[in-house]
Enzyme design. Structure first.
Site, PDB file in Angstrom:
ATOM      1  N   ALA A 182      -2.348   5.193   3.595  1.00 56.44           N
ATOM      2  CA  ALA A 182      -2.020   3.801   1.912  1.00 56.44           C
ATOM      3  C   ALA A 182      -3.013   2.490   2.608  1.00 56.44           C
ATOM      4  CB  ALA A 182      -1.034   3.573   0.794  1.00 56.44           C
ATOM      5  N   LYS A 187       6.307   7.926  16.603  1.00 58.96           N
ATOM      6  CA  LYS A 187       5.103   7.495  15.379  1.00 58.96           C
ATOM      7  C   LYS A 187       4.882   5.962  15.982  1.00 58.96           C
ATOM      8  CE  LYS A 187       3.146   6.405  11.287  1.00 58.96           C
ATOM      9  NZ  LYS A 187       4.353   5.850  10.016  1.00 58.96           N
ATOM     10  N   SER A 224      -2.483  -0.401   8.815  1.00 60.25           N
ATOM     11  CA  SER A 224      -1.694  -1.397   7.919  1.00 60.25           C
ATOM     12  C   SER A 224      -1.479  -2.972   8.624  1.00 60.25           C
ATOM     13  CB  SER A 224      -0.268  -0.964   7.524  1.00 60.25           C
ATOM     14  OG  SER A 224      -0.074  -0.959   8.969  1.00 60.25           O
ATOM     15  N   ASN A 245       7.618   0.698   9.671  1.00 61.37           N
ATOM     16  CA  ASN A 245       7.261   0.719  10.957  1.00 61.37           C
ATOM     17  C   ASN A 245       7.924   0.178  11.903  1.00 61.37           C
ATOM     18  OD1 ASN A 245       4.790   2.327  10.095  1.00 61.37           O
ATOM     19  ND2 ASN A 245       4.026   1.252  10.033  1.00 61.37           N
ATOM     20  N   GLU A 300       3.839  -6.949  11.509  1.00 65.38           N
ATOM     21  CA  GLU A 300       4.774  -6.956  11.996  1.00 65.38           C
ATOM     22  C   GLU A 300       4.946  -6.736  13.687  1.00 65.38           C
ATOM     23  OE1 GLU A 300       6.404  -3.805   8.369  1.00 65.38           O
ATOM     24  OE2 GLU A 300       4.426  -3.217   9.150  1.00 65.38           O
ATOM     25  N   ALA A 353       1.099  -1.612  -0.189  1.00 68.22           N
ATOM     26  CA  ALA A 353      -0.115  -0.157  -0.644  1.00 68.22           C
ATOM     27  C   ALA A 353       0.815   1.343   0.368  1.00 68.22           C
ATOM     28  CB  ALA A 353      -1.450   0.007   1.575  1.00 68.22           C
ATOM     29  N   MET A 354       1.822   1.283   0.898  1.00 70.27           N
ATOM     30  CA  MET A 354       2.293   2.456   0.982  1.00 70.27           C
ATOM     31  C   MET A 354       3.812   2.533   0.123  1.00 70.27           C
ATOM     32  SD  MET A 354       2.081   5.410   3.217  1.00 70.27           S
ATOM     33  CE  MET A 354       1.620   4.575   4.634  1.00 70.27           C
ATOM     34  N   GLY A 355       4.235   1.404   0.192  1.00 73.66           N
ATOM     35  CA  GLY A 355       5.192   1.299  -1.549  1.00 73.66           C
ATOM     36  C   GLY A 355       4.260   1.801  -2.836  1.00 73.66           C
TER      37      GLY A 355
END
Length: 312
Positions: free
Chosen positions: A131, A187, A260, A105, A273, A10-12
Site C-alpha cells: 500500500a 518477512k 514503506s 514490520n 523503523e 498506507a497499510m492501515g
C-alpha cells in the site's frame, strides 16, 4: 465485527477500507491530523487496482479516542517506535474480550503489547499486502497479498483461526500459521533488504533489482538475519528466502512499488523503523555474538539520511 485500526497510514488504510467494504464496523485511529481531516471531509479515497473509489469510514486522532466504546478487535499498524504510545492512547477501547492483532514490520513487538493486553488475547502475524499514500486521505492500493497470523496465548488456536476467517471474508487472504516466528523472520528479510536499500538508493524495488550488486547485497543481508534467527531456534531456508525476497524485483507484480521506509523518509520526511528491522538484527547480533556488518552499516546509513533530511 467492531474493529479499530490503530495506525491508519498506507497499510492501515488498506485494511480499514477492505474490512469496511466487507461489512465490518471500522474505526480508523491515527496521529496525522491533516490525514484525519481529509478522511473526515472527503472519505477515504483510493486508487484501488486502477479504479478510483471513495469509502466513508470514521476516523479519530489517537489522542481523542472515544470513551465507553469497546471493540472486538484492534489491529496494530502504527510505526514500531510509536507502538507503546498508541497502545496507551487506545487503552479505553480495550475490553476483556478485545483481541489485538499486531501486523507491524519488525521483530519483538509482543514485549510491548503484553504490557497492555493479556497474552491469550494477543495475536501476531505479517502481511504481504502492499500500500502507499499519495497524500492526506488518498491511498494507492494495487496487487494482491496475504496475511499469516498465530496466537501467542496457549490454547487459543481456534480463536486465531476464526480471526483469520474474519479477515479473509473481507478479501484479505488470511490464514492460520503454527510457526509465525518463521514467517515473521522471513518477512523481516524482505523488509531488511528492500526498505533500507531502496531508501538509501532512492529507487523502487525493480530499480534496486536492476543493479548488478543487488543479488549479493540480498544474499549477505539474508544470511545475517538467518544467523540471528538460528539463535532463537528459527531456522530459515536461506535459498528459498533469497528467492522469495527477489520476487519483489519483478516490475509486473510489485517491483514498481516504493517500500514503506522510502515513503516515510524520502517522500514524507518522517523518521523510519530501521531500528526495529536491521537495527534489531544488529542488537540481537551483539547479544548472541553474531557479526552483522551489513545490518550495522545500513542502520547507520538510514539514520544519517534521517539527520541530513531533518526527518521528524
Amino acid at each position: 465485527m467492531k474493529i479499530a485500526i490503530a495506525g491508519a497510514g498506507a497499510m492501515g488504510s488498506r485494511f480499514g477500507l477492505m474490512l469496511k467494504q466487507g461489512g465490518n464496523d471500522v474505526l480508523l485511529i491515527d496521529g496525522w491530523q491533516e490525514h484525519i481531516n481529509a478522511i473526515k471531509e472527503n472519505g477515504l479515497k483510493a486508487n484501488y487496482n486502477g479504479e478510483e473509489i471513495t469509502v466513508k469510514v470514521p476516523i479519530v486522532n489517537q489522542n481523542e479516542v472515544p470513551t465507553g466504546e469497546q471493540f472486538d478487535l484492534i489491529i496494530l499498524f502504527t510505526k514500531a517506535m510509536q507502538l507503546e504510545k498508541m497502545l496507551q492512547d487506545v487503552k479505553p477501547l480495550i475490553a476483556d474480550h478485545t483481541e489485538v492483532l499486531c501486523l507491524l514490520n519488525g521483530i519483538g513487538h509482543e514485549d510491548v503489547i503484553e504490557k497492555f493486553v493479556p497474552m491469550e488475547k494477543i495475536f501476531i502475524g505479517n502481511t504481504m499486502w502492499t500500500a502507499g499514500l499519495e497524500g492526506p486521505g488518498k491511498a494507492k492500493l494495487f496487487g494482491s497479498g496475504s496475511v499469516e497470523l498465530q496466537n501467542l496465548g496457549i490454547g487459543q488456536e481456534e480463536s486465531a483461526k476464526k480471526l483469520a476467517e474474519t479477515l479473509s471474508a473481507s478479501g484479505l487472504n488470511a490464514k492460520y500459521s503454527d510457526n509465525i516466528h518463521y514467517s515473521i523472520y522471513r518477512k523481516a528479510c524482505v523488509n531488511g533488504t528492500m526498505n533500507g536499500l531502496c531508501t538509501i538508493l532512492d529507487v523502487n524495488m525493480a530499480g534496486l533489482g536492476a543493479t548488478k550488486p543487488a543479488h549479493d547485497m540480498v544474499v549477505t543481508i539474508v544470511n545475517e538475519f538467518a544467523a540471528v534467527a538460528a539463535k532463537e531456534n528459527v531456522n530459515l531456508d536461506i535459498p528459498e528466502v533469497i528467492e522469495h525476497v527477489e520476487t519483489c524485483f519483478d516490475p509486473t507484480t510489485i517491483g514498481m512499488h516504493f517500500p514503506s521506509m522510502h515513503q516515510d523518509l524520502i517522500k514524507n520526511n518522517r523518521l523510519t523503523e530501521i531500528d526495529y528491522i536491521n537495527g534489531a538484527i544488529s542488537r540481537k547480533g551483539k547479544k548472541y555474538g553474531v557479526v552483522t556488518p551489513y545490518c550495522d552499516f545500513l542502520t547507520q546509513l538510514v539514520h544519517s539520511k534521517e539527520e541530513i533530511l531533518g526527518a521528524k
